[in-house]
Design a protein around this motif. Structure first.
Motif, PDB file in Angstrom:
ATOM      1  N   THR A 255     -25.192 -60.053  -9.982  1.00 49.01           N
ATOM      2  CA  THR A 255     -25.230 -60.262 -11.580  1.00 49.01           C
ATOM      3  C   THR A 255     -26.472 -59.202 -11.912  1.00 49.01           C
ATOM      4  N   PRO A 256     -26.468 -58.862 -13.074  1.00 47.28           N
ATOM      5  CA  PRO A 256     -27.526 -57.758 -13.590  1.00 47.28           C
ATOM      6  C   PRO A 256     -28.801 -58.597 -13.836  1.00 47.28           C
ATOM      7  N   PRO A 257     -30.051 -57.940 -13.231  1.00 50.75           N
ATOM      8  CA  PRO A 257     -31.154 -58.522 -13.583  1.00 50.75           C
ATOM      9  C   PRO A 257     -31.433 -58.945 -15.104  1.00 50.75           C
ATOM     10  N   PRO A 258     -32.502 -59.717 -15.613  1.00 44.24           N
ATOM     11  CA  PRO A 258     -32.693 -60.182 -16.898  1.00 44.24           C
ATOM     12  C   PRO A 258     -33.186 -58.883 -17.639  1.00 44.24           C
ATOM     13  N   ALA A 259     -33.069 -58.837 -18.785  1.00 41.84           N
ATOM     14  CA  ALA A 259     -33.326 -57.400 -19.490  1.00 41.84           C
ATOM     15  C   ALA A 259     -34.795 -57.470 -19.489  1.00 41.84           C
ATOM     16  N   VAL A 260     -35.427 -56.335 -19.662  1.00 40.02           N
ATOM     17  CA  VAL A 260     -36.710 -55.782 -19.582  1.00 40.02           C
ATOM     18  C   VAL A 260     -36.967 -54.774 -20.511  1.00 40.02           C
ATOM     19  N   PRO A 261     -38.264 -54.604 -21.147  1.00 38.14           N
ATOM     20  CA  PRO A 261     -38.449 -53.695 -22.086  1.00 38.14           C
ATOM     21  C   PRO A 261     -37.852 -52.335 -21.424  1.00 38.14           C
TER      22      PRO A 261
ATOM     23  N   ARG B 100     -39.099 -39.592 -17.278  1.00 37.96           N
ATOM     24  CA  ARG B 100     -38.573 -40.538 -18.149  1.00 37.96           C
ATOM     25  C   ARG B 100     -36.805 -40.541 -18.150  1.00 37.96           C
ATOM     26  N   GLY B 101     -36.230 -41.385 -17.936  1.00 33.97           N
ATOM     27  CA  GLY B 101     -34.696 -41.737 -17.768  1.00 33.97           C
ATOM     28  C   GLY B 101     -34.094 -42.297 -19.120  1.00 33.97           C
ATOM     29  N   SER B 102     -32.788 -42.478 -19.046  1.00 34.48           N
ATOM     30  CA  SER B 102     -32.338 -43.100 -20.171  1.00 34.48           C
ATOM     31  C   SER B 102     -33.187 -44.382 -20.832  1.00 34.48           C
ATOM     32  N   GLY B 103     -33.228 -44.426 -22.171  1.00 34.82           N
ATOM     33  CA  GLY B 103     -34.086 -45.424 -22.798  1.00 34.82           C
ATOM     34  C   GLY B 103     -35.432 -45.527 -22.578  1.00 34.82           C
ATOM     35  N   GLY B 104     -36.078 -44.451 -21.844  1.00 36.34           N
ATOM     36  CA  GLY B 104     -37.327 -44.402 -21.830  1.00 36.34           C
ATOM     37  C   GLY B 104     -37.841 -44.995 -20.376  1.00 36.34           C
ATOM     38  N   LEU B 105     -36.798 -45.414 -19.491  1.00 39.98           N
ATOM     39  CA  LEU B 105     -37.260 -45.980 -18.300  1.00 39.98           C
ATOM     40  C   LEU B 105     -38.018 -45.127 -17.480  1.00 39.98           C
TER      41      LEU B 105
END
Length: 486
Positions: free
Chosen positions: A24-30, A55-60
């Motif tokens: 299951t995907p981990p909880p969303a984080v900023p 920086r990757g997608s979404g600024g990660l």
């Protein structure tokens, strides 16, 4: 809600909560949180390592290592390595490839794959392509790297991701693909699990019917990400020269069908600057394999790294190939099968309804008897056939779905069906035998009820009616899943 209901349906049908929870995907984080970085890898003394973040997608924020020769010229070609499937795969997974490519004169960036927004049941190839483009930008800025000679390398799932990045960016000079798929993910993965089962000696309805049916159900339930993604249009939009590499004993990518699909798409887009090569005694990742693709050795296929180094040197010097294919013919025991969305009568929702019907119909029979005994009431009439129908029906339904889900969960590393007898895994053979016994028990229970003398209480009539209804519906259900087929 339209996607949540089918997903819950499949989860309940498969009764695989532990496996599903693990994936299951981990909880969303900023989105600006940095992805966890692995410790810097050990690097041979003849190479230089530089740690980078980008920086990757979404600024990660993603972390990686650039490997390059410790000595040598500047303005060297560069290449970004894109992982195959896996959540949060560390850069060390591809360090063997990175070392060998760097020793051929390339600056190689290998990075830790994201886990945020990526799991067994959730992923976006576009998002992964954005991560790869971030890595390309980071490699462009490295000292000693010629920004006009930076390309991208993709393995397996990366073979879907790298073309997306290349089609979207002129900053990518070339594309190298290993074990890449020119087919939709659901079609490829269904073939891969079937290929693993065939390699283990399995055949028949388990391979030809049950595995495809389970994958279609999972996809309909929203538990298979990007199932019908068509890579053709994206490949056709790639204008850079392409090097495609496949092992002749690839059991995860159909090696006879994927290369023509790539060639057809490239030609359709007007790109004839491609080179395809097949390596003998090599597996999905172009590593050596001693047993037809089952075991992967650490060593790359002989000549693989040399081919990459030479080819990249040629194309970045302006010597472009023209539709070249070489190497021995690959081995593919069976063709892939088109995987269309299921019809309404085989949907994930209907599978849930049927499983719930079976649980109520088959479990109510012993539950009523137990309740009466606990209350001290009279025991209802029981026949051996009815007991077999009740117990056998529950065992076959839950057992077969759980076994199929296990095969799919292990299929990415070659399915492990257990001991096989006459082309049937012993577990599946036992389930088939129990399914036949359940059908026979349905007929015997109906015959016994018909021959019953004397009045039958309304409660007993409902109890037996539910049991027989479950047995009647069980027959087409078991046929659909291949349990009653030879």
């Amino acid at each position: 809600m339209r996607r949540i209901l089918p997903a819950l349906a499949v989860a309940l049908c498969l009764l695989a909560a532990p496996a599903a929870a693990a994936a299951t995907p981990p909880p969303a984080v900023p989105s600006d949180v940095a992805a966890a970085a692995t410790p810097p890898p050990a690097v041979p003394s003849d190479l230089r390592a530089t740690e980078v973040s980008f920086r990757g997608s979404g600024g990660l924020t993603l972390h990686g290592t650039v490997l390059s020769p410790a000595q040598g010229r500047s303005a060297r070609p560069g290449m970004v390595l894109v992982h195959g499937a896996g959540t949060g795969t560390p850069r060390t997974k591809l360090m063997g490839e990175a070392v060998e490519f760097a020793r051929r004169g390339l600056a190689v960036l290998v990075y830790d794959k994201r886990s945020e927004g990526y799991s067994l049941f959730q992923r976006s190839y576009t998002q992964l392509a954005d991560d790869a483009l971030g890595a390309v930008a980071a490699l462009h800025s490295q000292p000693g790297v010629d920004p006009a000679k930076v390309g991208i390398w993709g393995l397996s799932e990366g073979g879907w991701v790298a073309p997306i990045a290349a089609a979207r960016s002129k900053d990518i000079a070339f594309v190298v693909l290993v074990g890449a798929n020119g087919l939709p993910p659901l079609r490829q993965q269904t073939w891969a699990v079937a290929a693993g089962l065939r390699k283990a000696g399995a055949s028949g309805p388990l391979v030809d019917r049950a595995v495809p049916a389970m994958y279609r159900t999972i996809a309909d339930g929203g538990m298979f990400p990007e199932p019908y993604y068509d890579p053709g249009p994206t490949i056709a939009a790639v204008r850079q020269p392409v090097l495609g590499i496949w092992g002749t004993h690839d059991l995860l990518t159909p090696p006879e069908e994927s290369p023509p699909a790539f060639a057809g798409a490239l030609e359709k887009g007007g790109n004839r600057h491609y080179t395809f090569h097949f390596f003998p005694d090599a597996d999905h990742a172009a590593h050596r394999t001693p047993d037809g693709g089952v075991t992967r050795l650490p060593e790359l296929a002989p000549g693989y790294a040399d081919l990459v180094g030479t080819w990249v040197g040629d194309v970045t010097a302006g010597r472009l190939p023209t539709a070249q294919t070489s190497g021995p013919a690959p081995v593919q025991d069976a063709p892939t099968v088109p995987m269309d969305p299921p019809a309404w009568w085989e949907s994930a929702f209907l599978q849930l309804v049927m499983v719930l019907l079976f649980l109520v119909a088959f479990a109510a029979y012993p539950a009523v008897a137990l309740a009466r005994r606990l209350r001290g009431g009279s025991r209802p009439p029981v026949t051996g056939a009815a007991r077999l129908l009740s117990a056998g029906g529950i065992a076959v339904v839950l057992g077969s779905l759980s076994y199929l889900f296990y095969l799919l969960m292990t299929g990415g590393k070659l399915a492990a069906p257990g001991p096989v007898l006459a082309g049937r895994p012993l577990i599946w053979l036992a389930l088939q035998a129990l399914a036949v016994a359940t059908v026979v028990a349905t007929a015997l229970t109906a015959l016994a009820w018909r021959r019953t003398r004397g009045p039958v209480s309304p409660g007993e009539r409902v109890r037996l009616g539910l049991l027989l209804a479950g047995g009647a519906v069980f027959v087409p259900w078991a046929l659909y899943w291949g349990l009653l087929l030879p």
